[in-house]
Design a protein around this motif. Structure first.
Motif, PDB file in Angstrom:
ATOM      1  N   LYS A  53      -2.673 -17.721  -3.143  1.00 52.55           N
ATOM      2  CA  LYS A  53      -3.535 -18.705  -4.045  1.00 52.55           C
ATOM      3  C   LYS A  53      -4.899 -18.046  -4.117  1.00 52.55           C
ATOM      4  O   LYS A  53      -5.594 -17.745  -5.030  1.00 52.55           O
ATOM      5  CB  LYS A  53      -3.561 -19.963  -3.761  1.00 52.55           C
ATOM      6  N   GLU A  54      -5.325 -17.508  -2.882  1.00 50.21           N
ATOM      7  CA  GLU A  54      -6.572 -17.019  -2.882  1.00 50.21           C
ATOM      8  C   GLU A  54      -6.724 -15.461  -3.900  1.00 50.21           C
ATOM      9  O   GLU A  54      -7.913 -15.606  -4.381  1.00 50.21           O
ATOM     10  CB  GLU A  54      -6.784 -16.400  -1.378  1.00 50.21           C
ATOM     11  N   ARG A  55      -5.806 -14.948  -3.809  1.00 49.69           N
ATOM     12  CA  ARG A  55      -5.677 -13.759  -4.686  1.00 49.69           C
ATOM     13  C   ARG A  55      -5.454 -13.936  -6.330  1.00 49.69           C
ATOM     14  O   ARG A  55      -5.227 -12.778  -6.967  1.00 49.69           O
ATOM     15  CB  ARG A  55      -4.924 -12.620  -4.019  1.00 49.69           C
ATOM     16  N   SER A  76       0.868  -1.434  -0.041  1.00 50.51           N
ATOM     17  CA  SER A  76      -0.179   0.007  -0.039  1.00 50.51           C
ATOM     18  C   SER A  76       0.857   1.201   0.000  1.00 50.51           C
ATOM     19  O   SER A  76       0.377   2.288  -0.433  1.00 50.51           O
ATOM     20  CB  SER A  76      -1.013   0.009   1.162  1.00 50.51           C
ATOM     21  N   THR A  77       2.015   1.228   0.609  1.00 49.18           N
ATOM     22  CA  THR A  77       2.958   2.336   0.450  1.00 49.18           C
ATOM     23  C   THR A  77       3.414   2.506  -1.147  1.00 49.18           C
ATOM     24  O   THR A  77       3.394   3.579  -1.254  1.00 49.18           O
ATOM     25  CB  THR A  77       4.248   1.993   1.376  1.00 49.18           C
ATOM     26  N   MET A 114      -6.441  -2.117  -8.578  1.00 45.76           N
ATOM     27  CA  MET A 114      -5.316  -2.619  -7.840  1.00 45.76           C
ATOM     28  C   MET A 114      -4.169  -2.441  -8.995  1.00 45.76           C
ATOM     29  O   MET A 114      -3.752  -3.425  -9.703  1.00 45.76           O
ATOM     30  CB  MET A 114      -5.374  -4.102  -7.592  1.00 45.76           C
ATOM     31  N   PRO A 115      -3.552  -1.215  -9.057  1.00 45.64           N
ATOM     32  CA  PRO A 115      -2.270  -1.013  -9.900  1.00 45.64           C
ATOM     33  C   PRO A 115      -1.328  -1.952  -9.980  1.00 45.64           C
ATOM     34  O   PRO A 115      -0.617  -1.903 -11.131  1.00 45.64           O
ATOM     35  CB  PRO A 115      -2.053   0.333  -9.531  1.00 45.64           C
ATOM     36  N   ILE A 116      -0.748  -2.673  -9.057  1.00 48.36           N
ATOM     37  CA  ILE A 116       0.320  -3.329  -8.833  1.00 48.36           C
ATOM     38  C   ILE A 116      -0.030  -4.995  -8.701  1.00 48.36           C
ATOM     39  O   ILE A 116       0.776  -5.735  -8.407  1.00 48.36           O
ATOM     40  CB  ILE A 116       1.241  -2.936  -7.665  1.00 48.36           C
ATOM     41  N   GLY A 158      -3.399  -2.244  -2.410  1.00 49.44           N
ATOM     42  CA  GLY A 158      -2.109  -2.685  -2.949  1.00 49.44           C
ATOM     43  C   GLY A 158      -1.850  -4.280  -2.885  1.00 49.44           C
ATOM     44  O   GLY A 158      -1.085  -5.116  -2.665  1.00 49.44           O
ATOM     45  N   ILE A 159      -2.997  -5.049  -3.525  1.00 53.55           N
ATOM     46  CA  ILE A 159      -3.423  -6.425  -3.647  1.00 53.55           C
ATOM     47  C   ILE A 159      -2.495  -6.967  -4.904  1.00 53.55           C
ATOM     48  O   ILE A 159      -2.559  -6.343  -5.914  1.00 53.55           O
ATOM     49  CB  ILE A 159      -4.884  -6.682  -3.566  1.00 53.55           C
TER      50      ILE A 159
END
Length: 372
Positions: free
Chosen positions: A263-265, A158-159, A284-286, A256-257
């Motif tokens: 695996k969940e994501r 998230s940073t 979720m940009p990254i 920041g996901i």
């Protein structure tokens, strides 16, 4: 798709997604295929020195995932599980926590940044283009007003998203929501309330804290486990929902996901117009970034980050999360003994109350983490 990292023996640096060093042209050796190649800082080196009985204070060390480290250019397995299970960390805990070095000294840092400069700039350009394009498309296609916000945890991901969003929009006043579960590390509070504030004085940070008592609820529901994660809804989502409702419009929330986190994501969409929180859109940009990308960005931009990473933590969510590894639990017993002792007391009480056959095994070997 896995991401490879190579080691240039001439420059003594990691090079991401390029088997030939851009600086010297040396053919590198592959050291990582999982996208993990994280810097190891002075405080973690102290602990590693105790574990392998060798002074690593001045060595160039990179973390490669699980129990693997790159030390002096060679992949080494660090037997931290055996060290932790034997409770040897308790013998050196006071030495470590009373002599903390928050030092960012990394060997050959300038060469590392130069070699990976083109690579990280391409990632930055793509992420910022995504942010700008998404906001532009919503302003045209949606009747409702969307307010860009950042969901901020105080962790490294998230940073990075915080800086990307503000740079892309050229706006330091993007609202940040800090979902304070009341279970964050003290180092996280220090980062959010002090270090981040000093570095970003014009960025609003709105804390959202639950009024419920975590330990009281543990007595009702039992400790959270990998299968019984009642804590997330009560201590995070519910409070943030209230804050989002106070916005002048719907929230376009940047998070920041990342797919590589779990695996969940892995199947998350980059943009989600369905959310646990009202009419919020999640972005979720990254999402395709790996650990090595996140750390390269932080070092390349010179962004302040949570000190807990300097001590060796690989993730800094809730300190008692059932998803935490033995490594994280060991660090918490070293640096936050009071928190650790209080949590263990609750776990023992629960194990006794529910008539577990082997109470010590249930608590000390983490059986509580998988209860159903």
């Amino acid at each position: 798709m896995a991401k490879s990292v190579y080691w240039c023996p001439t420059c003594a640096i990691p090079v991401i997604e390029n088997s030939t060093c851009p600086i010297c042209g040396t053919k590198g050796k592959q050291i990582s295929t999982n996208g993990i190649c994280n810097p190891v800082f002075a405080q973690e080196k102290k602990l590693l020195s105790y574990i392998i009985s060798d002074d690593l204070g001045d060595e160039d060390i990179w973390y490669l995932g699980s129990s693997s480290y790159l030390i002096k250019g060679k992949r080494v397995r660090v037997p931290y599980v055996e060290f932790y299970k034997a409770k040897k960390h308790l013998d050196i805990a006071e030495k470590l926590r009373t002599n903390i070095t928050n030092n960012d000294s990394i060997c050959n840092l300038e060469a590392y940044l130069e070699a990976n400069k083109r690579y990280i700039n391409e990632l930055i350009y793509e992420a910022e283009e995504y942010i700008i394009s998404l906001i532009s498309s919503l302003s045209v296609s949606q009747k409702a007003k969307y307010v860009p916000t950042v969901s901020f945890s105080g962790g490294k991901d998230s940073t990075v998203v915080s800086r990307l969003v503000r740079d892309a929009l050229q706006n330091e006043s993007v609202i940040h929501f800090f979902g304070d579960t009341t279970l964050e590390f003290p180092a996280t509070h220090e980062y959010v309330e002090q270090l981040f504030r000093e570095e970003n004085p014009f960025t609003p940070m709105i804390p959202s804290e639950s009024s419920k008592n975590f330990y009281s609820l543990c007595n009702v529901f039992g400790p959270p486990s990998k299968f019984e994660r009642w804590c997330c809804t009560i201590f995070k989502t519910g409070n943030l929902n209230t804050e989002y409702q106070n916005l002048d419009g719907n929230s376009l929330t940047f998070l920041g996901i990342r797919h590589s986190e779990s695996k969940e994501r892995q199947n998350y969409e980059r943009t989600q117009d369905h959310s646990k929180i009202g009419s919020q859109i999640n972005a979720m940009p990254i999402i395709e970034w790996y650990d090595c990308d996140v750390w390269l960005y932080l070092l390349y931009k010179g962004v302040q980050f949570n000190n807990a990473y300097r001590w060796g933590y690989k993730r800094v969510g809730c300190w008692c999360c059932p998803n935490n590894s033995d490594w994280s639990t060991m660090l918490t017993e070293i640096y936050y003994p009071d928190l650790s002792a209080k949590w263990k007391e609750m776990l023992y009480d629960f194990a006794i109350k529910t008539n577990k056959t082997d109470v010590d095994d249930y608590v000390e070997n983490g059986k509580w983490k998988t209860r159903k």
